[in-house]
Each structure stands twice: as structure tokens, then as C-alpha cells.
Design an enzyme around this catalytic site. Structure first.
Site, PDB file in Angstrom:
ATOM      1  N   ARG A 124       0.777  -1.330   0.097  1.00  0.00           N
ATOM      2  CA  ARG A 124       0.031   0.102   0.145  1.00  0.00           C
ATOM      3  C   ARG A 124       0.994   1.341  -0.014  1.00  0.00           C
ATOM      4  NH1 ARG A 124      -3.069  -2.349   3.909  1.00  0.00           N
ATOM      5  NH2 ARG A 124      -5.113  -2.775   3.105  1.00  0.00           N
ATOM      6  N   SER A 181       7.962  -4.772   6.403  1.00  0.00           N
ATOM      7  CA  SER A 181       7.688  -5.698   7.732  1.00  0.00           C
ATOM      8  C   SER A 181       8.414  -6.976   7.641  1.00  0.00           C
ATOM      9  CB  SER A 181       6.161  -5.984   7.410  1.00  0.00           C
ATOM     10  OG  SER A 181       5.432  -4.928   7.404  1.00  0.00           O
ATOM     11  N   ASP A 189       6.050  -3.325  10.614  1.00  0.00           N
ATOM     12  CA  ASP A 189       4.756  -3.241  10.941  1.00  0.00           C
ATOM     13  C   ASP A 189       4.056  -3.602  12.364  1.00  0.00           C
ATOM     14  OD1 ASP A 189       5.397  -5.975  10.975  1.00  0.00           O
ATOM     15  OD2 ASP A 189       3.807  -6.653   9.466  1.00  0.00           O
TER      16      ASP A 189
END
Ligand code: BG6
Ligand code: BG6
Ligand code: GLC
Ligand code: GLC
Length: 911
Positions: free
Chosen positions: A521, A585, A636
Site C-alpha cells: 500500500r 515488515s 509493521d
């Protein structure tokens, strides 16, 4: 005179002999019983005659006897014999193969046996509750095997609707209903504990399994007790009521019903008819009423009443009915023994029956005759069974073992001998050995539960084990923090340079990249700060094709840069100089907020030339001149903690249960050897996914976990993650399904190529199958799409497997999170911990039961804590923006860009 008396006595004797002669069976009679039984066995098995057959031949869904590899701890109920028992059965396999049992007997009062179904099942559950208290096991959710000694029409191993009550039971609203469901509902009504009812089994089946555990030749189970019944291993191809032709299944014959279609009226006497008429189930269980302990006393009593009425017995005084009703199976058993007449008289005396010598002889004869007939009839029935099995196998001669239980067989002085002799005479081609079940059928029920559970037992983790794992993980936390042990620690405890959660002063216009979860994203996050702090976000998802995440690092970062260019163009911010926060992440060694060296790829990523590199440098290189400034890289988990911290100041833990799994939390700086300074706290990215990479979890890893690891991109690494996270759960279920199907436990042994393909069964499927209402339909759909045609039972089994695998995941996360919470509590030195855990990740969010189970287990494992679980609604990027805002503010105060690298930036460094 003397002759007249002698004649009268002789005439009376003849009358008595005549009466008893009707109860004596010739070898032809017995041969006929055997033949008729054989006919009924066949009729019960065949579809076209099943409905009218008196021997119901009920499928048990037990496909095999135990082979010694079963293990685990189970609860068992044993209902329907003389005693109602609740048991715990511990089964060990391997060289220490053994079975240990603890049990308690409970009474079932007559008014409950014959009251309402709800009362009966409530009573059963109350007894279980008492037993669990007694054993101190209320909180352990054990699998349960239910021996239910009545005819049940089963459609699966854990589903059986009661055909009709037999023996002394007659509770209302039970016939036609599923007894497992009734038990589950009663457990729910009590709302005190949870049990996993895995199997419902007839006592004959339980007995066969108990004995087969010791003797693999045991393929028949016989009960000669209160009731009378047999089960045996039948060829699947002969059982027309169940689909499939391969292998065998145990069939509960319910031979007690033999004769209900009048086929043995020639040997039934008027006494048998009287017993039948006075019973709870007139016309039913005719064979049982001639052969089992519950009725022997009654037959004898009817004969004695008759003889007395005809003036052939007990002339003075005529016994009343009450006294006569003392004659039960125990009396019959005793009187059938070789006793001196005086002893017989003494026994009768105790019952209030004043007998002469002649009376004693007659009573003894009646008892002997009635029990002899019972044993012979059982023998004839058994001869039909063993010959059927022999013929099934196309053999001339066969050795086979019958496992037996029941008070009649165990306590009657001659029953077992007569039974064996009859079998020998009527089935001379079979060498039949009878083995007494020493431990009751509860052990067998537990073994059945274990056979079913064989693939899954290792995935059920007790609280004891979870506590132990929690302790191991806490040790690992310590090892990761300490500079001496960090190099060898599996849990890397990476400093993040984030020193506190948002305080409400952050503001600005940022770009956030979110790479490494299920979606890549890019977002624009505007944090404004008028009266109140508000956050506005716009986002777009970009593809990360497999060839890019597995290609070269340059290509991957070029792709990220291109997507960023596209996003900025769409947002009309091409010419704006915005700060970027990068949620990346993966495990990174950070030296400051914007310098972050990738230690190793995890999950689906494997781009070359990136491990060991600073990803900020790599991304800057790819972005080239686009006017953005990468201010902060966050994991994350950290982004999630910050997102949740925005709403709840108490948030000091962030966890992800998604594609991967990981956690971060706020640690005291004085405990972090790798970062200078002792004051305050810093967020540590634990990278708990690697827990177990040193072999620490080998005792709980299963063959399926190992198989997942072997087929992964990073074998030997992230072993904890591979047991719990979304990327692997679906695959774990798939591997179990394949294995169970290969062994004939599922899908009738059929497997399609799709089901054999890695990745075809996804974690989102597990989530839909576990939905309580539509789960089974979903299972059918999902498997259907893989070309499978699952039966209703298959769907239930698949749902069960999904539950076990996802439940294990939630349990394991509860244990590691418990480790963090208990450490936080100790750090704070408070007797109780009050804290908030921020959570994100698709598995946690989408799975219908996951969150509840996780919360429940955490509360059990760390009872001295009040934990609020806060779902991150807006992803990790909001949090990443918060970190970036602070980094930006700090950078703004920094005089020249070159100084940045000399003074590692970290959030709140200067405050
Ligand atoms: C017990 C079994 O040993 O025998 C029971 O555990 C079974 O499951 C019983 O029903 C049969 O014998 P009786 O004589 O108690 O009916
Ligand atoms: C998202 C976060 O909401 O959840 C990501 O924004 C994170 O940063 C992800 O990686 C984790 O869940 P999943 O299921 O997408 O791996
Ligand atoms: C009755 C029941 C049967 C059981 C037997 C022995 O016949 O119908 O299910 O096995 O008793 O307990
Ligand atoms: C993997 C990564 C870790 C990340 C987690 C959740 O375990 O190594 O950094 O936080 O997945 O996405």
C-alpha cells in the site's frame, strides 16, 4: 398310599420336566438359531432389507482397531451398563506404551433413567462437572469419547441418533435425536466447562477396541451383561448402508433385537412372552430378553410363579410377588453354581422363600436351565458371526479373538464355558479365543478418540504446555536483550529507536509505504492539529507480482519507486517535498530511525542482493530525484502499536497475526544492552517468528510443521511463524487432509490433484469453514472447487481439523504474548498489569473465533493482568506517519543534513 404319593410325585416331576424341556435347546435348535441369525445379519447389511431386518447392523464409523501409536489424554463416559462411569484415560505410545485410567462411578436414579431427556443429560453433565472438579481439570478442554450402550444410527463417528431405548432406560424426547448434540446442549446449559466430543461408541465397540489394544486379532466385541450385543469388523463392500467399498468398518449388530420379526417364535416360551409383556419395550429386543442379565431373573421368576400356581413348588407358604421379585440375575448366577442343597435352601431362605429339599432342587434346575439356554443362544449367535467373518475372508480355517465384557459373562459360574462350547460345536472351522476386557469399554472409547485424534493430538496444547512455552519464550526475550547471548538468541529483540507512543502533538503531510503484509500500500497521511488532532488518509494498493518479490533487489525497489511515482502523480503532489514513513515488515537491524539493514527475508519475499543492505539507501537509489525524504523505517508491529497508541495512551505492545506474525513492546532502556543509555524506554521489535529456530519447540512441532518448513522459501527459519501465521495455516490444514485421506479416514480415500497442490487450500478458507452457521456449506463449496465430493461427515471432520489448527495458533500466540506481558509486569514492579495491546493482521481480523480464543487463553495464562486488545482499524501506516512526524520535527532542528547520520535520530530523543 405310598404308591399314590409316589405316583403323584412322579407326575409332578414329569410336569416340571415338561415345563423345563421347552427351555432346553437341542443341537438342531441351536444350528437353526445360528442359520437364522446369519440370515438376519445379511438382511441388516443390505439396503433393500435393512428396514425390516431385526438385527440392525448399525455402522459405527470405526474403521480400524488401535495399533499402539495412539496417545494423548482423553475423557470418557460410559453410560448404559450396570454402572455409569466418568473416566480420564492417559494413553502413551512407543516403548512406554501404556494406558492409565482414573474413574468415578455415579448413580443414575430410576426416576432419571425414565424421566425427561433433558433431566438425564443434565444429570450426566453434573456428574462430569463433579468429576472434573475432583480431578482438578475444569479448565482443560479434553477430547471426549462417549460410550453410549444403546442402538444409535450413526452418520459419523461423532453423530448418532438414538434408535430406541433398551434395557432399563426410557427417558422422553431422546429417541430419534442425536445423543452427542443432546450432550453438547446440556454442557452449554450448564455453561461451566467446554468439552470436545470426538466420538460416540457402543459398548461392544469400546470393548473390542479395549481388547484389540492388547491383541490385534481381536475383531469382535461381545457384551453379555445387563444387555446382550455384539459388534465385529465387517468388509466395507458388504455394508450397503455406507458408501465406499475399501477396507473395513466395525458394525454394531444390535443382535438383541433378533426375533422381533417372529423368526424365533418356535423357541420362545410363554415365560419369555410374559417377561416381554412386563418390560419397558414390549415386543422389542426379544433375543436380549432371552440372553441377558437384566431378564434372566425375570424368566426364572415367571417359571417359579407358574410352578407355584400349579402346586408344583413352595406349597407352604405361597410366596408373595414382592419376595419373588428378589430373584434377579445375581440370584440366578448364584443358584446356577454347584451348591449343596443346604446352601440353596439358605439362599432361598434369605429371600424369604421357605423351601423343602425338593423345592431347592427345582429352583436350582430352573436357574441352570434358563442360564444354560442364554449361554447357548449367545454361542449360536456368535457362531454365525465368526463364520461370516471367515467366509468374508474366503478362508477354510480362521483364528479370531472376541473381546468380552459384562457382568453375566464375568460372574456367572458356567455362562462362559457353555458359550465357548456352543461356538466350538457350531463353528468348527473357527478357532475362537475369548478375552475378558479388564478395563471396561471406556478405555476403548478413549482409544477410538485417540485413533481419530492421532493426527491432531499433538496440536492440542494444554495450559500446562502453554505455560511452559511462555516460560521458554520469556527466557528467549532475556537472551535477545543481553549482549552476551544476543548473537545466539533466536528472538532478535531489535531496537527500533521509537521511544514512546504518540502524544498528540504530531502533525504534517506524509507519504507512507506499507510493504510486507498481504498487500503493498501507498498512502497519504495528513495529520492536522487544530483544536483536536485529526488524521486523514488516502491509499492505494499496488501489486507485487511473484517474479518481482523473488527477482533482484534492484527490480523490487524500482517497482516500489514506480508505484510511488504513480501515486504522487495521482495525488497531484509530484512537486511537493514530502516526508516518507516506510513500514517494512521484515526483520531489520536499525542504527537509527532511517537506517535499517535487512537481516533476512521472511514470508513470501526473497529478492536478491537486499539482505545485509540498508533499505533506505536502496530505496533512495531507486527513487532518484523524486523529491521525497525517507524519514523513518518501522516494522509493521511498531506501526500498529503507534496506530493504536494514537487512540489509547496505554498501548505498549503491538502484534501482527497476518501473513506473518510478530510483536513489539516498550522495554526499559536499561535492559537493552545494544543501545546506550539507561533512562526511559524503547520499542523493541522482538521478531518472535524465529522463536524455535534453535530446536526449542521441537517437542510440539508435528510432522506437518516439518513438511511446511521443508517446502518453504526459508527452511529451518521462522519456525514459530510457520506454526501460527496466515501464510501457513491453510497449508497445514491441507497437509492434514491429504494424509487423512491417504489413510482412508476422509473422502473415502479419494484425493484430487488440486488438493495435492501446494497453496490450494488457503487460510481464508479455514476462516470461512469455521463460521458457525454456514461453515459446513462453505467446506462443501471450497472442497468442491478442488474437485472433491465431500460427504456431510467429511465436512464436519474438515471443520474440526480447521478448528484444531487455528486454535493451536491462537494458543501459541497467547503463550508468547503472555511472555511479553509477564515481562512488562515485572518491569513495572506492579502486582497487576493494566495494558493495551494493539493488533493487526488478516488472520486475527477475518477468522470468526480467533480473537475470542486468543483473549481467553491470555487471560488464563497471565491471570494477574487486565489486557485490552485494540484492533488497528487503519493499518500500520497511521502509526508510521506518527513516527515520521517526530522524525521530521527532529530533523528540522538539525542544522545540516550531514549531521543526521552522526546523531542517530530517534523519536523523543531530544525530549
Ligand atoms: C462394562 C463396560 O465393563 O461392561 C460397559 O465398561 C458395558 O460399557 C458393561 O456396558 C456391560 O456390562 P453390564 O453387566 O454392566 O451391563
Ligand atoms: C496491515 C498493516 O493492516 O496488516 C501492515 O498495515 C501489516 O503493515 C499487515 O503488515 C499484516 O497483516 P497481513 O494479513 O496483511 O499480513
Ligand atoms: C442393549 C443395547 C446395546 C448394548 C447392549 C449391551 O442391547 O441396545 O446397544 O450394546 O445392550 O450393553
Ligand atoms: C514476519 C517479519 C516481521 C513482521 C511479521 C508480520 O515475521 O519477519 O518483521 O513483523 O512477519 O508481518
Amino acid at each position: 398310599m405310598v404308591t399314590a404319593v409316589a405316583q403323584r410325585l412322579a407326575a409332578q416331576r414329569r410336569e416340571i420336566n415338561d415345563t423345563l424341556a421347552r427351555l432346553s435347546l437341542s443341537s438342531e435348535n441351536l444350528q437353526q438359531v445360528k442359520d437364522k441369525m446369519r440370515v438376519e445379519l445379511e438382511r441388516g447389511l443390505r439396503k433393500d432389507s435393512h428396514s425390516t431386518a431385526s438385527v440392525k447392523m448399525l455402522p459405527s464409523f470405526v474403521y480400524r482397531t488401535p495399533n499402539g501409536t495412539e496417545r494423548g489424554k482423553y475423557l470418557a463416559l460410559d453410560l448404559g451398563g450396570t454402572n455409569f462411569r466418568v473416566l480420564v484415560v492417559k494413553i502413551r505410545s512407543g516403548i512406554r506404551k501404556s494406558v492409565r485410567m482414573y474413574n468415578k462411578i455415579y448413580a443414575i436414579p430410576l426416576e432419571i433413567m425414565q424421566g425427561t431427556g433433558e433431566e438425564l443429560f443434565d444429570h450426566i453433565v453434573q456428574c462430569i462437572s463433579d468429576f472434573l472438579d475432583y480431578m482438578g481439570m475444569k479448565n482443560t478442554r479434553l477430547p471426549l469419547g462417549f460410550t453410549f450402550s444403546f442402538p444409535c444410527r450413526q452418520t459419523g463417528i461423532d453423530k448418532g441418533s438414538l434408535v430406541s431405548w433398551t434395557k432399563g432406560f426410557k427417558a422422553t424426547d431422546c429417541e430419534g435425536n442425536d445423543v452427542v448434540e443432546m450432550l453438547r446442549e446440556a454442557i452449554k446449559r450448564r455453561n461451566e466447562f467446554d468439552l470436545d466430543i470426538v466420538a460416540v461408541v457402543n459398548d461392544t465397540v469400546g470393548t473390542m477396541m479395549t481388547c484389540a489394544y492388547e491383541d490385534p486379532k481381536c475383531e469382535i466385541g461381545l457384551i453379555a451383561g445387563t444387555g446382550s450385543n455384539v459388534c465385529y469388523m465387517e468388509e466395507m463392500r458388504n455394508i450397503e448402508m455406507v458408501e465406499g467399498d475399501e477396507g473395513q468398518m466395525c458394525v454394531n449388530t444390535e443382535w438383541g433385537g433378533f426375533g422381533e420379526n417372529d423368526c424365533i417364535e418356535d423357541i420362545r416360551t410363554r415365560f419369555d412372552r410374559e417377561v416381554d409383556e412386563g418390560s419397558l419395550n414390549n415386543g422389542k429386543q426379544r433375543f436380549e430378553k432371552m440372553t441377558s442379565g437384566m431378564y434372566l431373573g425375570e424368566i426364572v421368576r415367571q417359571i417359579l410363579i407358574d410352578l407355584t400356581r400349579r402346586g408344583l413348588l413352595f406349597r407352604v407358604p405361597v410366596p408373595n410377588r414382592e419376595v419373588q421379585s428378589c430373584i434377579n440375575d445375581h440370584v440366578v448366577q448364584k443358584l446356577s453354581d454347584r451348591l449343596a442343597l443346604l446352601q440353596v435352601r439358605a439362599i432361598l431362605q434369605q429371600l424369604g422363600l421357605d423351601s423343602t429339599c425338593d423345592d431347592s432342587i427345582i429352583v436350582k434346575e430352573v436357574c441352570g436351565t434358563v442360564s444354560r439356554r442364554a449361554a447357548q443362544l449367545c454361542g449360536a449367535g456368535m457362531a454365525a458371526i465368526v463364520d461370516k467373518i471367515r467366509e468374508n475372508r474366503g478362508r477354510n480355517q480362521m483364528n479370531i479373538t472376541v473381546g468380552v465384557d459384562g457382568t453375566l459373562y464375568k460372574l456367572h459360574p458356567h455362562f462362559s464355558r457353555i458359550l465357548k462350547d456352543t461356538v466350538k460345536a457350531l463353528a468348527p472351522q473357527c478357532d475362537v479365543e475369548f478375552v475378558l476386557s479388564e478395563d471396561g469399554s471406556g478405555k476403548g472409547a478413549a482409544l477410538i478418540t485417540a485413533v481419530i485424534d492421532k493426527y491432531l493430538y499433538a496440536m492440542r496444547l494444554s495450559d500446562e504446555t502453554l505455560m511452559d512455552i511462555m516460560k521458554r519464550f520469556r527466557r528467549e526475550l532475556g537472551n535477545g536483550l543481553c549482549s552476551d547471548t544476543n548473537p545466539t538468541a533466536t528472538v532478535k529483540m531489535l531496537p527500533t529507536f521509537v521511544r514512546s507512543i504518540p502524544d498528540g502533538s504530531e502533525k504534517g503531510d506524509f507519504i507512507a509505504l506499507d510493504l510486507g503484509g498481504s498487500a503493498f500500500r501507498i498512502l497519504r497521511v495528513k495529520v492536522s492539529h487544530e483544536k483536536k488532532q485529526t488524521v486523514q488518509m488516502e491509499s492505494q494498493i499496488y501489486d507485487t507480482p511473484e517474479d518481482i518479490i523473488h527477482g533482484s533487489g534492484t527490480r523490487l525497489f524500482d517497482h516500489v519507486a514506480e508505484c510511488l511515482g504513480d501515486f504522487m502523480e495521482k495525488q497531484n503532489i509530484k512537486d511537493k517535498k514530502l516526508s516518507v514513513g516506510f513500514t517494512f515488515s521484515f526483520p531489520c537491524a536499525q542504527t537509527k530511525l532511517n537506517e535499517s539493514y535487512l537481516l533476512t527475508w521472511t514470508k513470501r519475499f526473497k529478492a536478491s542482493g537486499v539482505e545485509g543492505m540498508d533499505i533506505v539507501t536502496l530505496l533512495n537509489k531507486a527513487i532518484k530525484k523524486r523529491g521525497v525524504d525517507i524519514m523513518a523505517v518501522v516494522n509493521d508491529t511498531v506501526g500498529t502499536m503507534m496506530t493504536c497508541g494514537f487512540d489509547d495512551q496505554r498501548c505498549e505492545v503491538g502484534i501482527i497475526i497476518g501473513t506473518g506474525t510478530n510483536a513489539c513492546y516498550m522495554e526499559e532502556l536499561r535492559h537493552i544492552d545494544l543501545v546506550e543509555g539507561d533512562e526511559g524506554r524503547m520499542c523493541i521489535n522482538t521478531e518472535w517468528g524465529a522463536f524455535g529456530d534453535d530446536g526449542m519447540l521441537e517437542d510440539i512441532r508435528t510432522e506437518f510443521d516439518r513438511e511446511i518448513d521443508r517446502g518453504s522459501l526459508n527452511p529451518g527459519k521462522q519456525l514459530f511463524e510457520k506454526m501460527v501465521s496466515g501464510m501457513y495455516i491453510g497449508e497445514l490444514v491441507r497437509l492434514i487432509l491429504v494424509k487423512m485421506a491417504k489413510e482412508g479416514f476422509l473422502f473415502e480415500g479419494r484425493i484430487t490433484p488440486e488438493l495435492l497442490t501446494k497453496g490450494k487450500f488457503e487460510t481464508k478458507h479455514v476462516s470461512s469453514i469455521e463460521k458457525s452457521k454456514e461453515g459446513l456449506t462453505k467446506a462443501k463449496d471450497i472442497l468442491g472447487r478442488l474437485g472433491m465430493e465431500p460427504s456431510a461427515d467429511d465436512c464436519i471432520a474438515v471443520q474440526h481439523i480447521c478448528t484444531i489448527v487455528s486454535h493451536r495458533s491462537a494458543n501459541l500466540i497467547a503463550a508468547t504474548l503472555g511472555g511479553i506481558l509477564s515481562r512488562l509486569k515485572d518491569n513495572k514492579g506492579n502486582p497487576r498489569l493494566r495494558t493495551t495491546v494493539g493488533i493487526d493482521g488478516s488472520l486475527y481480523k477475518m477468522h470468526p473465533q480467533y480473537a475470542r480464543r486468543l483473549h481467553k487463553t491470555v487471560r488464563r495464562l497471565v491471570p494477574e493482568s487486565d489486557v485490552r486488545f485494540l484492533l488497528s482499524e487503519s493499518g500500520s501506516s497511521k502509526g508510521a506517519a506518527m513516527v515520521t512526524a517526530v522524525a521530521y520535527r527532529l530533523a528540522d532542528h538539525t542544522p545540516t543534513p550531514s549531521c543526521k547520520s552522526k546523531h542517530p535520530m530517534s523519536m523523543r530523543d531530544s525530549t
